[in-house]
Scaffold this active site. Structure first.
Site, PDB file in Angstrom:
ATOM      1  CG  ASP A   1      -1.903   1.151   1.262  1.00  0.00           C
ATOM      2  OD1 ASP A   1      -2.463   1.478   0.200  1.00  0.00           O
ATOM      3  OD2 ASP A   1      -2.104   1.743   2.338  1.00  0.00           O
TER       4      ASP A   1
ATOM      5  CB  SER B   1      -6.594   3.526   0.075  1.00  0.00           C
ATOM      6  OG  SER B   1      -5.240   3.875  -0.116  1.00  0.00           O
TER       7      SER B   1
ATOM      8  CD  GLN C   1      -4.608   1.556  -2.707  1.00  0.00           C
ATOM      9  OE1 GLN C   1      -4.238   2.719  -2.775  1.00  0.00           O
ATOM     10  NE2 GLN C   1      -4.129   0.701  -1.806  1.00  0.00           N
TER      11      GLN C   1
END
Length: 286
Positions: free
Chosen positions: A198, A222, A272
């Protein structure tokens, strides 16, 4: 990093398994998304029978967490089959969910095998400057976001912490590893890989529009995160994270990535979607 992903079992019981964990201190006070990803995977793994290992997860970031507060994880044992197990993990702070994930675990089985090759034209990590070399001019509080992390990062072509990429290319590569050797337990390395996944994946979206992290008024959050573990690899050795963004519109951007071991073994794939808002977005449209 190791202390926060090593959760504690709770005596509290509902129809689900309950675990508790702490958060790393963050300069801006928000829980780092990769941390809660790793913790949720660890929580689910604690309920898995035998030698099954995580091979995929899909999660949604529901609310920003407070890094000064603990997190409670509830695990629902959705299914245990002959080869696969499925778990749902919810992360809570003060009784409110901040993250929701479903993960699948599998026994090691033989089968068809192939992989996308690692790019060959990427400089070696030792030929690239470390992250501190790119932080000139940043406020000390902003520097802490990068220097206090347990991860060593080397960007190709260069980071966009302070200055944007004039090429406006929707792709980048990042060498990464944790700064110190960690235990050999494969479960720890898989969880730590989620933690690392991430860190930089959003940047291919920003590069495409000439945006740096220092852009005034930039807001990034996110929305969801998906990950597939293909093969085992050590996170305390150099890995190459190849990233690109196929699309952005409507205040959202999608980024995808492939994580390779230094020898070219494909370890994992990642996707993502983020919310991204730039004050002068209309002027940045292609």
């Amino acid at each position: 990093m190791l202390s926060v992903i090593d959760l504690s079992a709770s005596d509290a019981r509902t129809t689900e398994d309950i675990f508790t964990g702490a958060s790393q201190s963050m300069p801006l006070g928000r829980v780092y998304g990769g941390q809660v990803l790793a913790q949720s995977i660890v929580a689910a793994s604690r309920t898995i029978p035998g030698e099954r290992t995580v091979h995929s997860m899909h999660g949604y970031f529901l609310r920003p967490g407070d890094s000064a507060k603990g997190i409670t994880f509830s695990v629902d044992r959705i299914h245990d089959g002959r080869s696969f197990s499925t778990r749902r993990t919810q992360a809570y702070q003060e009784g409110v969910p901040i993250f929701s994930m479903i993960a699948s675990f599998q026994d090691e089985d033989p089968g068809l095998e192939h992989q996308e090759a690692m790019p060959e034209d990427v400089p070696a990590p030792d030929d690239l400057p470390d992250v501190e070399s790119h932080l000139q001019g940043l406020h000390p509080m902003s520097k802490r976001l990068f220097t206090d992390r347990p991860v060593d990062l080397r960007h190709v072509p260069s980071p966009i912490y302070v200055a944007a990429d004039p090429a406006r290319s929707p792709r980048q590569a990042v060498w990464m590893r944790v700064r110190r050797p960690i235990p050999d337990d494969p479960a720890i390395h898989r969880a730590a890989l989620a933690y690392l996944s991430d860190l930089t994946i959003q940047e291919s979206i920003l590069r495409a529009h000439g945006v740096s992290w220092a852009t005034p008024g930039l807001k990034v959050a996110s929305l969801d995160h998906a990950m597939w573990w293909h093969r085992f690899g050590r996170v305390d050795e150099w890995m190459l994270y190849v990233q690109e963004s196929p699309s952005a519109r409507g205040g959202r951007g999608l980024a995808t990535g492939r994580i390779y071991a230094a020898d070219g073994t494909l370890l994992a794939s990642v996707a993502q979607e983020i919310m991204v808002r730039v004050p002068d977005a209309d002027e940045r449209r292609d």
